[in-house]
Design a protein around this motif. Sequence first.
Motif, mmCIF file in Angstrom:
data_model
loop_
_atom_site.group_PDB
_atom_site.id
_atom_site.type_symbol
_atom_site.label_atom_id
_atom_site.label_comp_id
_atom_site.label_asym_id
_atom_site.label_seq_id
_atom_site.Cartn_x
_atom_site.Cartn_y
_atom_site.Cartn_z
ATOM 1 N N PRO A 114 0.727 -1.389 -0.102
ATOM 2 C CA PRO A 114 0.028 -0.137 0.122
ATOM 3 C C PRO A 114 0.916 1.381 0.122
ATOM 4 O O PRO A 114 0.675 2.287 -0.742
ATOM 5 N N SER A 115 1.973 1.293 0.619
ATOM 6 C CA SER A 115 2.688 2.508 0.797
ATOM 7 C C SER A 115 3.436 2.748 -0.552
ATOM 8 O O SER A 115 3.364 3.681 -0.916
ATOM 9 N N LEU A 116 3.892 1.624 -1.109
ATOM 10 C CA LEU A 116 4.508 1.581 -2.313
ATOM 11 C C LEU A 116 3.628 2.274 -3.268
ATOM 12 O O LEU A 116 3.554 3.275 -4.246
ATOM 13 N N MET A 117 2.275 1.861 -3.398
ATOM 14 C CA MET A 117 1.150 2.144 -4.457
ATOM 15 C C MET A 117 0.880 3.663 -3.997
ATOM 16 O O MET A 117 0.781 4.754 -4.936
ATOM 17 N N ARG A 118 1.048 4.143 -2.925
ATOM 18 C CA ARG A 118 0.891 5.483 -2.587
ATOM 19 C C ARG A 118 1.872 6.289 -3.232
ATOM 20 O O ARG A 118 1.510 7.425 -3.670
ATOM 21 N N THR A 119 3.093 6.238 -2.885
ATOM 22 C CA THR A 119 4.118 6.837 -3.574
ATOM 23 C C THR A 119 4.026 7.089 -5.117
ATOM 24 O O THR A 119 3.914 8.116 -5.648
ATOM 25 N N ASP A 133 5.945 -12.968 -7.430
ATOM 26 C CA ASP A 133 7.251 -13.641 -7.358
ATOM 27 C C ASP A 133 6.912 -15.065 -7.907
ATOM 28 O O ASP A 133 8.033 -15.572 -8.280
ATOM 29 N N TYR A 134 5.869 -15.338 -7.793
ATOM 30 C CA TYR A 134 5.664 -16.829 -8.473
ATOM 31 C C TYR A 134 4.019 -16.709 -8.866
ATOM 32 O O TYR A 134 3.470 -16.093 -8.264
ATOM 33 N N HIS A 135 3.780 -17.665 -9.685
ATOM 34 C CA HIS A 135 2.405 -17.958 -10.256
ATOM 35 C C HIS A 135 1.367 -18.002 -9.037
ATOM 36 O O HIS A 135 1.448 -19.148 -8.522
ATOM 37 N N ARG A 136 0.651 -16.868 -8.984
ATOM 38 C CA ARG A 136 -0.443 -17.171 -7.852
ATOM 39 C C ARG A 136 -1.379 -16.110 -7.524
ATOM 40 O O ARG A 136 -1.508 -15.103 -8.518
ATOM 41 N N GLN A 137 -2.305 -16.290 -6.743
ATOM 42 C CA GLN A 137 -3.468 -15.287 -6.679
ATOM 43 C C GLN A 137 -3.005 -14.182 -5.628
ATOM 44 O O GLN A 137 -2.028 -14.543 -4.918
ATOM 45 N N VAL A 138 -3.162 -13.127 -6.140
ATOM 46 C CA VAL A 138 -3.049 -11.854 -5.206
ATOM 47 C C VAL A 138 -4.124 -11.221 -4.797
ATOM 48 O O VAL A 138 -5.297 -11.249 -5.591
ATOM 49 N N SER A 139 -4.072 -10.205 -4.042
ATOM 50 C CA SER A 139 -5.235 -9.299 -3.584
ATOM 51 C C SER A 139 -4.487 -8.017 -3.295
ATOM 52 O O SER A 139 -3.921 -7.625 -2.309
ATOM 53 N N LEU A 140 -4.837 -6.984 -4.379
ATOM 54 C CA LEU A 140 -4.340 -5.812 -4.212
ATOM 55 C C LEU A 140 -5.209 -4.621 -3.439
ATOM 56 O O LEU A 140 -6.379 -4.640 -3.806
ATOM 57 N N PRO A 141 -4.637 -3.860 -2.591
ATOM 58 C CA PRO A 141 -5.303 -2.772 -2.184
ATOM 59 C C PRO A 141 -5.705 -1.843 -3.081
ATOM 60 O O PRO A 141 -5.073 -1.574 -4.409
ATOM 61 N N ARG A 142 -6.931 -1.354 -3.103
ATOM 62 C CA ARG A 142 -7.553 -0.675 -4.011
ATOM 63 C C ARG A 142 -7.339 1.030 -3.658
ATOM 64 O O ARG A 142 -7.908 1.424 -2.542
ATOM 65 N N LEU A 143 -6.531 1.696 -4.197
ATOM 66 C CA LEU A 143 -6.325 3.106 -3.811
ATOM 67 C C LEU A 143 -7.539 4.310 -4.526
ATOM 68 O O LEU A 143 -7.834 3.943 -5.798
ATOM 69 N N PRO A 144 -7.491 5.018 -4.008
ATOM 70 C CA PRO A 144 -8.571 6.140 -4.682
ATOM 71 C C PRO A 144 -7.801 6.712 -5.917
ATOM 72 O O PRO A 144 -6.567 6.976 -5.455
#
Lengths: 353, 353
Positions: A114-119, A133-144
């Motif tokens: 989240p902090s990187l996304m904010r930057t 880093d490897y094939h997988r499911q992720v869940s990203l924070p949604r920023l405004p």
Amino acid sequence: MSTIYDVAKAAQVSPKTVSRVLNGDAPVGKKTREAVEKAIAELGYVPSSAARTMRSQRSGLIGLVTGAISLSPLDPAASGLPDIFIVKGVQEGLENSGKTLLISDTGGRSDRVPSLMRTFVEHRVEGIIYVADYHRQVSLPRLPGHPPIVLANCYDDAHTPAIVPDDRFGQYRLVQEIIAHGHRRIAYLTLSDQLDATRLRTAGYRAALQDAGIDYDPALVVVADTLGDDTEAQAECLWAALDAVLALDDRPTVICCGNDRMAMRAYGMLRARQIEVPADIAVAGYDDYRAISDSLFPRLTTVELPYVEMGRRAAERLLAAMAGADTEDAAPELIRGDVVWRASVPALVTGPS
Amino acid sequence: MSTIYDVAKAAQVSPKTVSRVLNGDAPVGKKTREAVEKAIAELGYVPSSAARTMRSQRSGLIGLVTGAISLSPLDPAASGLPDIFIVKGVQEGLENSGKTLLISDTGGRSDRVPSLMRTFVEHRVEGIIYVADYHRQVSLPRLPGHPPIVLANCYDDAHTPAIVPDDRFGQYRLVQEIIAHGHRRIAYLTLSDQLDATRLRTAGYRAALQDAGIDYDPALVVVADTLGDDTEAQAECLWAALDAVLALDDRPTVICCGNDRMAMRAYGMLRARQIEVPADIAVAGYDDYRAISDSLFPRLTTVELPYVEMGRRAAERLLAAMAGADTEDAAPELIRGDVVWRASVPALVTGPS
DNA sequence: CGGTGTCATGACATCGGTGTCATAAACCGA
DNA sequence: TCGGTTTATGACACCGATGTCATGACACCG
């Protein structure tokens, strides 16, 4: 640092005219242009992207989040090939776009995302690529107010555009090729069965057998790697798996490994049992991690994990999304990697039985 | 994207007060602060670094140029370990500085460097780190108004602050350790002799022998790798080198290799000659390229190429230079890597002769 | 020769923050 | 109670580009 005003003064023109020379967006007289160019050169003027960004509301930046840089290739959850090659592909894909890539690394700690996304948002990036880093499911924070996002080597449940390797197809093609070389008893020593890659590749393995009319023998498929970075435990796991398949009555003639690193380790372990590769048994890997696959002796037959292509494709998809294309796909885009045939899997010469 | 004015309006205060809340650089009343924070949250406001940069003349950016991402680990000029770990070290070193890292990649083409540097200057980076793909001399273009520069894994003749690995010491310590385990006949199969690393490590090798009172035997030191990315040629070169040292009357008991990749290849080639590692002969590498060194069977004794530490140190030096420290050194800073002792070099048990 | 474009150029406002200075309100000691 | 200080806040200019609009100088055309 000199500004456009300094240049204007030196060339005895208005700042706007300097701007026109820089951007070529309106005609400028020959003598004026030369005077401006001379002033620019003499002052060593370089325009400020901050000012340009502010005025034009376009930063020309694209953000890339990755754990690539910080994850040791040791991490067994990783497929073994530094996913840094995905970054390379992204760079290639953006090469002619005039965009500048802002790369941030999670240091392996996803709570930093989240902090990187904010930057990124502070820098008003026009698009974001998330590299797993490897094939997988992720869940990203949604920023405004976040810009378009593309996922590389991962996918989520929110239909974010995603690019992943076609693991099923890769293993399918490898096994198909091995069968075409006369083999029938093909062992598959997999990575942890908690990985998507393992599930998909095992499916590909079975499909290839089925299409060739060969019965599936569960005894030939063994999990031979552990999660975590305990290499000792991994070695033991592989050793035991080799024990199991080598003890079978109808011994396999080929051992497919979950990745090239496992194959490398298998070379040594087989040799320690006085089994020659490839004379006594063939070995195949996965990833085409070339520092290993191309330098092992004998050189390793494997499947390319198409990281560069995935990165390139992710960049393309992102540029398209930024251009306003409707890129919402229901399913991740699968990228196929080639089988790389090398010396470790010879054709099976059926000897006298 | 909402601005500080939108926030000010929503919170019914002046933009300057919002700025104060954001930066905490002046006291703000409790109720006012809460109103502002509420407005920020509701609007999803994220400040624009472009505007901030323009006003404050400080971008908070640090530029890093590398060929790391694009060079295949195959590139034999490279020491074999992805220099991407230097980037990791830099990230670590900058972690608490509040700076954002802008990473650009040359794609292996050094003619792109000036253009990348220009992009950095456009973004008004406050410092630049140049990372080379292997230990060597470089020559960087000097841009007008460029910020402080630190070199990592390379050096120039202009006394630019530089961080390089202590190759001489690394090989010295390795050989010293090997001698301590009872070995006397130690072969050294080097990388191309055109590399700084080879020159320095060979010096370290000789110094260790000398300090132990062992005569230097030129026949034990053989160039066993080629420049370029022709892995076939490399394999042939190594094969011939192995031929040479194994044919000696007084055969070596240890083979030191120029890097881990060469060691990996040597494992296979020795096995092909029915020579067991480590039972019949010991093998050591260099780099501690862990995907190889830690996973080979048997695990490889090697020397750590301290890339992460070098990156961290480069970041520290850069931050110091940015803070105005006088960092002009006459000589590059040497970073030492540890010997990593593993199973491939057992103690020599002097058998009955 | 006047009208109408076209070309080359400049004046000015604006993007979104923050430094400087001013000012009103609150506080404090004598 | 009053001058002096501190606290909280706002007005305004400015950082360095560029978009908009205006303008002066020519060229061309009938």
